[in-house]
Write a protein that holds these residues in place. Structure first.
Motif, PDB file in Angstrom:
ATOM      1  N   GLY A 331       0.779  -1.241   0.033  1.00  0.00           N
ATOM      2  CA  GLY A 331       0.067   0.137  -0.097  1.00  0.00           C
ATOM      3  C   GLY A 331       0.872   1.129  -0.064  1.00  0.00           C
ATOM      4  N   ALA A 332       2.010   1.145   0.683  1.00  0.00           N
ATOM      5  CA  ALA A 332       2.875   2.387   0.837  1.00  0.00           C
ATOM      6  C   ALA A 332       3.507   2.523  -0.552  1.00  0.00           C
ATOM      7  CB  ALA A 332       3.885   2.332   1.944  1.00  0.00           C
ATOM      8  N   GLN A 333       4.205   1.596  -1.214  1.00  0.00           N
ATOM      9  CA  GLN A 333       4.669   1.473  -2.315  1.00  0.00           C
ATOM     10  C   GLN A 333       3.849   2.206  -3.448  1.00  0.00           C
ATOM     11  OE1 GLN A 333       7.900   1.323  -3.024  1.00  0.00           O
ATOM     12  NE2 GLN A 333       8.700  -0.624  -2.054  1.00  0.00           N
ATOM     13  N   PHE A 334       2.685   1.685  -3.474  1.00  0.00           N
ATOM     14  CA  PHE A 334       1.666   2.402  -4.540  1.00  0.00           C
ATOM     15  C   PHE A 334       1.818   3.799  -4.511  1.00  0.00           C
ATOM     16  CE2 PHE A 334      -1.359  -1.591  -4.481  1.00  0.00           C
ATOM     17  CZ  PHE A 334      -0.730  -1.997  -5.770  1.00  0.00           C
ATOM     18  N   LEU A 335       1.632   4.354  -3.156  1.00  0.00           N
ATOM     19  CA  LEU A 335       1.153   5.928  -3.057  1.00  0.00           C
ATOM     20  C   LEU A 335       2.944   6.564  -3.149  1.00  0.00           C
ATOM     21  CD1 LEU A 335      -0.714   7.942  -2.256  1.00  0.00           C
ATOM     22  CD2 LEU A 335       0.128   7.645   0.052  1.00  0.00           C
ATOM     23  N   LEU A 336       4.022   5.886  -2.846  1.00  0.00           N
ATOM     24  CA  LEU A 336       5.441   6.317  -3.019  1.00  0.00           C
ATOM     25  C   LEU A 336       5.707   6.327  -4.654  1.00  0.00           C
ATOM     26  CD1 LEU A 336       8.237   7.009  -2.468  1.00  0.00           C
ATOM     27  CD2 LEU A 336       8.800   4.471  -2.253  1.00  0.00           C
TER      28      LEU A 336
END
Length: 540
Positions: A331-336
């Motif tokens: 989920g964090a990688q998507f936004l990053l």
């Protein structure tokens, strides 16, 4: 570093030194906080109108929360009726994120992002009594997805199943698909946030609904994104999105317009395929951009031996030749990566939210479908070698065997160019075609991409026409043994697939790019013959 451990490390000291002043300028200009606040002026006056309706993705970790209960309620309802097989009909941003999410969690999801009749037939052969299909299209008019909907609706009906009760729709408000779903009484309609472009839609209904219905923990994804959002919006030199976007832009300014992506043990399955669409479609325009090259791993050709025209990026821990590493939960990688791509767009002076060249191939395919004579009999092969018909660029030698033809074609690549392999085949039954990427990269020294058609048209297809014009294109098409009619349409899936290949080839040639199409009259034998021919091509 975000609270969940999301980090970006610029491993290469020279690249870090070149990126540092860009990061400082981004911090001084408050780019991160303005992006988090959805400021549409960040990409200049020409992009402002489009940006003003494309920035809601920055807060999806909050705004998508109400979807969790809706998805879970529908899932339980379906399970109560014995419906536990989820098929997703979607293209590009409507299919890539849910595929990564479910693959990472090990939850089964059948993804239809193809017009290959064999692959669609395989999906139809599953247990329809247990099946629900999610029809996912932002515009509501995606031709591939509409074809899947029609085919499955007919199959449900013929199996004695109420088709409307087995169709779930994800689309934008007011789209033709939303209207159709209401008129037909489909099981459920999820209206996505219209202020999010398709490639930034991983955490909207497009990503969450099919993944959640399949059993993925979508609430956890939003939690991961929320934790990362705390630092992605900060104007700080430690902001991982500023570091990643600046590193890409610094490398591009130094001649490395390709970004080679390899998973190095991230625990995320298929992330480079999702990132490929995001980067290519966002940056590949106005003759510039970053070409993402998704490879098999850190020892793959193109990554381990990347030249000056490419930057190897590890999704996971630092391994081997990686110059940049990114770590953190999905989920964090998507936004990053969404933040970093938008920031890179600012540094490259392009609008990261439009896709001006995607429509050209669609229009060419429609024109061919409207002219069956041109589609069926217009083009004759330059030569035939056993099970492979060769359709060569004008003026290119086709003397000799298939390996000789390939040598002649590969010689058309400019210095620092790239090779795109485009396989309009069944990505399950013809999966062996994917080994061509590494084989060709190893033998040519060219950065080499591989895409399944027509899926890649919704991602790297934009870069091919709008990005750096130094690509050469190897199309692979195959004979169709058993075609599928598209109900109430004047074409079959096989004809649609053929039109998409020819249409894209036509547009690429209009851009002055070399296109070699190899048509396999017998798919299995032709692929084996092609692999042998590639292995005969000498290394440069």
């Amino acid at each position: 570093m975000a609270p969940d451990g999301t980090t970006v490390t610029i491993v290469d000291d020279g690249l870090a030194a070149k990126a540092a002043p860009l990061v400082d300028k981004l911090v001084a200009d408050q780019v991160a906080s303005k992006l988090a606040a959805q400021d549409p002026t960040l990409w200049g006056p020409d992009a402002e109108s489009e940006a003003s309706i494309r920035l809601s993705w920055t807060t999806l970790h909050k705004s998508s929360r109400p979807l969790i209960g809706e998805i879970e309620a529908l899932r339980e309802e379906l399970r109560g009726e014995g419906i536990d097989r989820v098929v997703l009909a979607g293209m590009g941003g409507s299919s890539l994120a849910p595929e990564v999410i479910t693959s990472t969690e090990g939850t089964p999801l059948t993804v239809l992002d193809t017009t290959d009749p064999g692959q669609v037939a395989d999906a139809l052969a599953g247990d329809l009594q247990r099946t629900v299909i999610v029809v996912s299209s932002k515009s509501g008019g995606t031709v591939e997805t509409d074809s899947h909907r029609r085919i499955f609706a007919k199959a449900f009906t013929e199996a004695g199943i109420d088709a409307a009760s087995r169709i779930v729709v994800v689309t934008d408000p007011g789209s033709p698909l939303a209207e159709l779903a209401e008129n037909e009484g489909y099981r459920k309609v999820f209206l996505a946030d219209p202020h999010v472009g398709g490639r930034y839609s991983a955490l909207t209904a497009f990503g969450l609904v099919p993944a959640g219905l399949a059993g993925a923990d979508v609430a956890r994804l939003l939690d991961q994104a929320a934790a990362a959002a705390q630092v992605l919006g900060e104007d700080s030199a430690d902001n991982p999105a500023l570091r990643l976007g600046a590193a890409w832009a610094a490398a591009h300014a130094d001649g490395a317009e390709k970004v080679v992506l390899a998973d190095t043990g991230s625990g995320i399955t298929g992330f480079p395929d999702w990132a490929e669409q995001l980067i290519a479609e966002s940056t590949g325009k106005r003759g510039t951009g970053l070409l993402p090259v998704a490879v098999e791993g850190p020892t793959a050709p193109g990554f381990a031996d990347a030249g000056a025209d490419a930057t190897p990026v590890a999704v996971g821990p630092q391994v081997g030749a990686a110059k940049i590493t990114t770590e953190g939960p999905l989920g964090a990688q998507f936004l990053l990566w969404e933040f970093a791509t938008a920031i890179a767009g600012r540094l490259l002076e392009i609008n990261p939210f439009d896709q001006p060249d995607v429509e050209a191939a669609k229009a060419a395919a429609r024109s061919l479908l409207d002219n069956p004579a041109a589609l069926e009999g217009g083009e004759q092969p330059s030569t035939v070698d056993d099970t492979v018909e060769v359709f060569a660029p004008e003026g290119m030698s086709t003397d000799g065997e298939l390996a000789d033809v390939l040598r002649s074609f590969l010689a058309t690549a400019p210095e620092g160019g790239y090779l795109a392999v485009q396989a309009y085949l069944d990505r399950l039954d013809d999966a062996s075609a994917s080994i061509l990427r590494a084989e060709l990269a190893k033998r040519t020294g060219l950065q080499t991409t591989f895409g399944w058609g027509p899926r890649f048209l919704h991602s790297t297809g934009q870069y091919h026409k709008g990005g750096h014009q130094n690509g050469i294109f190897l199309q692979i098409t195959g004979a169709v043994e058993q075609d599928l009619d598209v109900p109430d349409r004047p074409y079959t899936l096989g004809k649609l697939q053929h039109a998409q290949a020819l249409g894209d080839g036509q547009v690429l040639r209009e851009h002055g790019r070399p296109v070699l199409r190899l048509h396999l009259t017998d798919r299995a034998a032709g692929l084996a013959q092609l692999v042998r021919a590639v292995q005969e091509v000498s290394e440069r």
